[in-house]
Design a protein around this motif. Structure first.
Motif, PDB file in Angstrom:
ATOM      1  N   LYS A 133       4.197  26.644  -3.335  1.00 44.01           N
ATOM      2  CA  LYS A 133       4.282  26.202  -4.742  1.00 44.01           C
ATOM      3  C   LYS A 133       4.355  24.681  -4.800  1.00 44.01           C
ATOM      4  O   LYS A 133       5.098  24.076  -4.015  1.00 44.01           O
ATOM      5  CB  LYS A 133       5.561  26.761  -5.392  1.00 44.01           C
ATOM      6  CG  LYS A 133       5.725  28.274  -5.296  1.00 44.01           C
ATOM      7  CD  LYS A 133       7.046  28.730  -5.932  1.00 44.01           C
ATOM      8  CE  LYS A 133       7.248  30.215  -5.789  1.00 44.01           C
ATOM      9  NZ  LYS A 133       8.502  30.697  -6.397  1.00 44.01           N
ATOM     10  N   GLY A 141       3.025  30.535 -13.035  1.00 40.41           N
ATOM     11  CA  GLY A 141       2.301  30.874 -11.813  1.00 40.41           C
ATOM     12  C   GLY A 141       1.232  29.860 -11.409  1.00 40.41           C
ATOM     13  O   GLY A 141       0.492  30.067 -10.441  1.00 40.41           O
ATOM     14  N   GLN A 144       0.195  27.507  -7.362  1.00 33.79           N
ATOM     15  CA  GLN A 144       0.728  28.386  -6.303  1.00 33.79           C
ATOM     16  C   GLN A 144      -0.401  28.954  -5.443  1.00 33.79           C
ATOM     17  O   GLN A 144      -1.512  29.152  -5.918  1.00 33.79           O
ATOM     18  CB  GLN A 144       1.490  29.564  -6.920  1.00 33.79           C
ATOM     19  CG  GLN A 144       2.735  29.166  -7.667  1.00 33.79           C
ATOM     20  CD  GLN A 144       3.676  30.337  -7.885  1.00 33.79           C
ATOM     21  OE1 GLN A 144       3.501  31.419  -7.338  1.00 33.79           O
ATOM     22  NE2 GLN A 144       4.691  30.115  -8.692  1.00 33.79           N
ATOM     23  N   GLU A 175       7.643  29.122   0.634  1.00 29.21           N
ATOM     24  CA  GLU A 175       8.717  30.110   0.511  1.00 29.21           C
ATOM     25  C   GLU A 175       8.309  31.395   1.182  1.00 29.21           C
ATOM     26  O   GLU A 175       7.153  31.818   1.071  1.00 29.21           O
ATOM     27  CB  GLU A 175       8.897  30.428  -0.979  1.00 29.21           C
ATOM     28  CG  GLU A 175      10.180  29.986  -1.573  1.00 29.21           C
ATOM     29  CD  GLU A 175      10.213  30.335  -3.051  1.00 29.21           C
ATOM     30  OE1 GLU A 175      10.659  29.475  -3.802  1.00 29.21           O
ATOM     31  OE2 GLU A 175       9.778  31.425  -3.431  1.00 29.21           O
ATOM     32  N   VAL A 178       8.875  37.347  -0.823  1.00 30.36           N
ATOM     33  CA  VAL A 178       9.990  38.298  -0.976  1.00 30.36           C
ATOM     34  C   VAL A 178       9.440  39.665  -1.411  1.00 30.36           C
ATOM     35  O   VAL A 178       8.789  39.763  -2.456  1.00 30.36           O
ATOM     36  CB  VAL A 178      11.009  37.781  -2.025  1.00 30.36           C
ATOM     37  CG1 VAL A 178      12.151  38.770  -2.189  1.00 30.36           C
ATOM     38  CG2 VAL A 178      11.534  36.406  -1.623  1.00 30.36           C
ATOM     39  N   GLU A 183      11.597  42.317 -10.810  1.00 29.05           N
ATOM     40  CA  GLU A 183      12.122  40.993 -11.160  1.00 29.05           C
ATOM     41  C   GLU A 183      13.011  41.137 -12.391  1.00 29.05           C
ATOM     42  O   GLU A 183      12.665  41.847 -13.333  1.00 29.05           O
ATOM     43  CB  GLU A 183      10.975  40.034 -11.460  1.00 29.05           C
ATOM     44  CG  GLU A 183      10.155  39.720 -10.223  1.00 29.05           C
ATOM     45  CD  GLU A 183       9.078  38.691 -10.497  1.00 29.05           C
ATOM     46  OE1 GLU A 183       9.383  37.494 -10.451  1.00 29.05           O
ATOM     47  OE2 GLU A 183       7.945  39.090 -10.775  1.00 29.05           O
ATOM     48  N   GLU A 246      16.058  33.345 -12.831  1.00 31.82           N
ATOM     49  CA  GLU A 246      15.123  34.431 -12.510  1.00 31.82           C
ATOM     50  C   GLU A 246      15.463  34.944 -11.123  1.00 31.82           C
ATOM     51  O   GLU A 246      15.706  34.150 -10.207  1.00 31.82           O
ATOM     52  CB  GLU A 246      13.683  33.913 -12.503  1.00 31.82           C
ATOM     53  CG  GLU A 246      13.191  33.435 -13.844  1.00 31.82           C
ATOM     54  CD  GLU A 246      11.768  32.888 -13.775  1.00 31.82           C
ATOM     55  OE1 GLU A 246      11.072  33.076 -12.762  1.00 31.82           O
ATOM     56  OE2 GLU A 246      11.355  32.243 -14.751  1.00 31.82           O
ATOM     57  N   ASN A 257      15.032  33.422  -7.749  1.00 34.69           N
ATOM     58  CA  ASN A 257      13.684  32.859  -7.599  1.00 34.69           C
ATOM     59  C   ASN A 257      13.699  31.428  -8.112  1.00 34.69           C
ATOM     60  O   ASN A 257      13.439  30.492  -7.360  1.00 34.69           O
ATOM     61  CB  ASN A 257      12.662  33.716  -8.360  1.00 34.69           C
ATOM     62  CG  ASN A 257      11.295  33.040  -8.462  1.00 34.69           C
ATOM     63  OD1 ASN A 257      10.929  32.241  -7.596  1.00 34.69           O
ATOM     64  ND2 ASN A 257      10.550  33.333  -9.496  1.00 34.69           N
ATOM     65  N   GLU A 258      14.029  31.260  -9.374  1.00 31.33           N
ATOM     66  CA  GLU A 258      14.075  29.899  -9.914  1.00 31.33           C
ATOM     67  C   GLU A 258      15.005  29.843 -11.120  1.00 31.33           C
ATOM     68  O   GLU A 258      15.453  30.871 -11.615  1.00 31.33           O
ATOM     69  CB  GLU A 258      12.675  29.396 -10.276  1.00 31.33           C
ATOM     70  CG  GLU A 258      11.960  30.224 -11.303  1.00 31.33           C
ATOM     71  CD  GLU A 258      10.651  29.571 -11.765  1.00 31.33           C
ATOM     72  OE1 GLU A 258      10.318  28.463 -11.344  1.00 31.33           O
ATOM     73  OE2 GLU A 258       9.982  30.189 -12.606  1.00 31.33           O
TER      74      GLU A 258
HETATM   75  P1  ATP Z   1       7.419  30.556 -14.722  1.00 27.22           P
HETATM   76  O1  ATP Z   1       7.838  29.168 -14.971  1.00 27.22           O
HETATM   77  O2  ATP Z   1       6.424  31.078 -15.697  1.00 27.22           O
HETATM   78  O3  ATP Z   1       8.554  31.503 -14.533  1.00 27.22           O
HETATM   79  P2  ATP Z   1       6.447  29.582 -12.244  1.00 27.22           P
HETATM   80  O4  ATP Z   1       5.058  29.105 -12.300  1.00 27.22           O
HETATM   81  O5  ATP Z   1       7.504  28.585 -12.279  1.00 27.22           O
HETATM   82  O6  ATP Z   1       6.643  30.650 -13.346  1.00 27.22           O
HETATM   83  P3  ATP Z   1       7.592  31.328 -10.208  1.00 27.22           P
HETATM   84  O7  ATP Z   1       8.524  32.007 -11.123  1.00 27.22           O
HETATM   85  O8  ATP Z   1       8.165  30.606  -9.063  1.00 27.22           O
HETATM   86  O9  ATP Z   1       6.544  30.387 -10.925  1.00 27.22           O
HETATM   87  O10 ATP Z   1       6.541  32.403  -9.657  1.00 27.22           O
HETATM   88  C1  ATP Z   1       5.745  33.199 -10.530  1.00 27.22           C
HETATM   89  C2  ATP Z   1       5.746  34.632 -10.037  1.00 27.22           C
HETATM   90  O11 ATP Z   1       5.191  34.714  -8.705  1.00 27.22           O
HETATM   91  C3  ATP Z   1       7.148  35.220  -9.892  1.00 27.22           C
HETATM   92  O12 ATP Z   1       7.615  35.707 -11.114  1.00 27.22           O
HETATM   93  C4  ATP Z   1       6.883  36.330  -8.863  1.00 27.22           C
HETATM   94  O13 ATP Z   1       6.248  37.447  -9.452  1.00 27.22           O
HETATM   95  C5  ATP Z   1       5.894  35.661  -7.917  1.00 27.22           C
HETATM   96  N1  ATP Z   1       6.594  34.976  -6.802  1.00 27.22           N
HETATM   97  C6  ATP Z   1       7.081  33.730  -6.813  1.00 27.22           C
HETATM   98  N2  ATP Z   1       7.696  33.411  -5.659  1.00 27.22           N
HETATM   99  C7  ATP Z   1       7.627  34.506  -4.877  1.00 27.22           C
HETATM  100  C8  ATP Z   1       8.101  34.836  -3.568  1.00 27.22           C
HETATM  101  N3  ATP Z   1       8.755  33.942  -2.818  1.00 27.22           N
HETATM  102  N4  ATP Z   1       7.858  36.083  -3.096  1.00 27.22           N
HETATM  103  C9  ATP Z   1       7.174  36.985  -3.850  1.00 27.22           C
HETATM  104  N5  ATP Z   1       6.698  36.730  -5.085  1.00 27.22           N
HETATM  105  C10 ATP Z   1       6.908  35.522  -5.616  1.00 27.22           C
END
Ligand code: ATP
Ligand code: MG
Length: 377
Positions: A133, A141, A144, A175, A178, A183, A246, A257-258
């Motif tokens: 990421k 998403g 990524q 990362e 996982v 979720e 999250e 996650n974040e």
């Molecule tokens: P948002 O801000 O819309 O929540 P984002 O772009 O910041 O999304 P993340 O939440 O980090 O991104 O990742 C988006 C999705 O990708 C997660 O909700 C999950 O479904 C998947 N994902 C992210 N990291 C992982 C991981 N380490 N292992 C498995 N799946 C992951």
């Protein structure tokens, strides 16, 4: 009281709607156009940012990708909540990961990549499959990559290198992938006294990295884990306002996650499903008013409307169907609005989700159709 919000999207809009009954008036600063606007009409006001800061009692933010100088100016006024540190933790995955480690909450193993050598080392330490990421600027998403096989490394590196060359300060966070069962997310509010009120967990279904469906759930064991981690992170940030965490649920164990230092898409269900919604509670916290109850009052699911600017009229006639449009012009995949679907008990909500699927386009609402099929099977 008058509140200035950094960011002028749907979150500022819904904050403005929630604040009106409490006589809290809002102005929004559109960070991309440098304009001070009305959060509902988007009409430009003649104010500069400096004037808007001077005229406000409180300043807050609806998103985390805010230039450092603007954050610093707002913080200097002494009116900004939460802190710039909290906003940066939401906007830079390096700071976010360090925060999670400091707060002692479980999160996916990671490494930070600047060079090809770092990438090779991450493949050894983090392992494959791996999620990569961008540290800065990621949302829904975007920014990524998934490394499932070593053979993909060259091609992915080329794309990552272009991102690293593109922006100063950029880095990639690698990362561990996982293998989660589902979720979930926890949205809650903390005030300046350190009091915390959290909503019931929401279970979230993403399609192509974008939240599609979010349902409030009753899961006492997960709720307890989530609330403990929420308190640890919020305390670490001396947080004031609504914060979202999250999580990945891995066999009943939660991993963060974040974080999002703001009201969150997975908390939109609270507009109909909770005693006091997340938007009002955020305003209450930052305006130093007592927090409102986060109690669930109706079973609720939230369906994101992505890329569509109209819905069949039958929906509006459905009991428990609440449509929230954001007043945006249509673009493919754009978050245009959401539907909160409410029911008296979980089984009724499932039946209503099956019913609503009949009115929603299969391509535009794949998660609802999949869920309806699972329920019916
Ligand atoms: P948002 O801000 O819309 O929540 P984002 O772009 O910041 O999304 P993340 O939440 O980090 O991104 O990742 C988006 C999705 O990708 C997660 O909700 C999950 O479904 C998947 N994902 C992210 N990291 C992982 C991981 N380490 N292992 C498995 N799946 C992951
Ligand atoms: Mg996310």
């Amino acid at each position: 009281m008058h509140v200035l919000v950094l960011g002028a999207g749907q979150l500022a809009r819904m904050m403005s709607l929630a604040g009106a009954p409490l006589n809290l008036t809002l102005t929004a600063y559109d960070v991309t156009t440098n304009r001070v606007v009305h959060p509902l009409t988007q009409a430009t006001t003649p104010q500069t940012l400096e004037q808007a800061i001077a005229d406000s009692d409180v300043i807050t933010a609806e998103f985390e990708h805010i230039p450092d100088d603007i954050l610093a100016t707002c913080e200097k006024s002494g009116k900004f909540f939460p802190t710039s540190q909290a906003i940066k933790a939401g906007g830079d995955r390096r700071i976010e990961k360090a925060l999670l480690d400091d707060a002692g909450v479980k999160n996916a193993t990671y490494a930070i990549i600047h060079t090809r050598a770092d990438f090779e080392q991450a493949i050894d330490t983090v392992g494959i499959p791996m999620v990569l990421k961008t540290a800065l600027g990621g949302y829904d998403g975007k920014g990524q990559w998934r490394l499932k096989d070593r053979a993909q490394a060259d091609a992915i590196w080329k794309e990552m290198q272009a991102c690293l060359d593109d922006a100063k300060q950029q880095a990639i966070v690698a990362e561990q992938f996982v293998p989660f069962q589902r979720e979930v997310s926890l949205v809650g509010a903390r005030n300046a006294n350190g009091d915390i009120e959290t909503y019931p967990l929401a279970e979230n279904i993403h399609v192509d990295g974008v939240l599609s469906l979010s349902t409030a759930i009753d899961a006492p064991d997960l709720q307890l884990q989530a609330e403990t981690m929420f308190a640890a992170v919020a305390k670490r940030l001396d947080y004031v306002g609504v914060l979202a965490l999250e999580f990945f649920d891995v066999n009943g164990e939660l991993l963060v996650n974040e974080i999002a230092p703001r009201v969150h898409n997975s908390g939109h269900w609270t507009q109909q499903g909770a005693e006091v919604c997340q938007f009002e509670n955020h305003l209450r916290a930052v305006c130093h008013l007592p927090l409102g109850s986060t109690k669930l009052v109706r079973e609720t699911a939230m369906i994101n409307i992505l890329g569509e600017d109209s819905l069949p009229p039958e929906l509006m006639a459905m009991e428990g169907c609440h449509i929230h449009w954001y007043g945006k012009s249509q673009r493919p995949g754009r978050k245009m609005g959401h539907i909160n679907l409410t029911a008296d008990y979980p089984g009724q909500l499932q039946r209503k989700l099956c019913e609503i699927a009949n009115y929603l386009d299969k391509q535009a609402f794949p998660a609802v159709h999949r869920l309806a099929k699972d329920i019916q099977d």
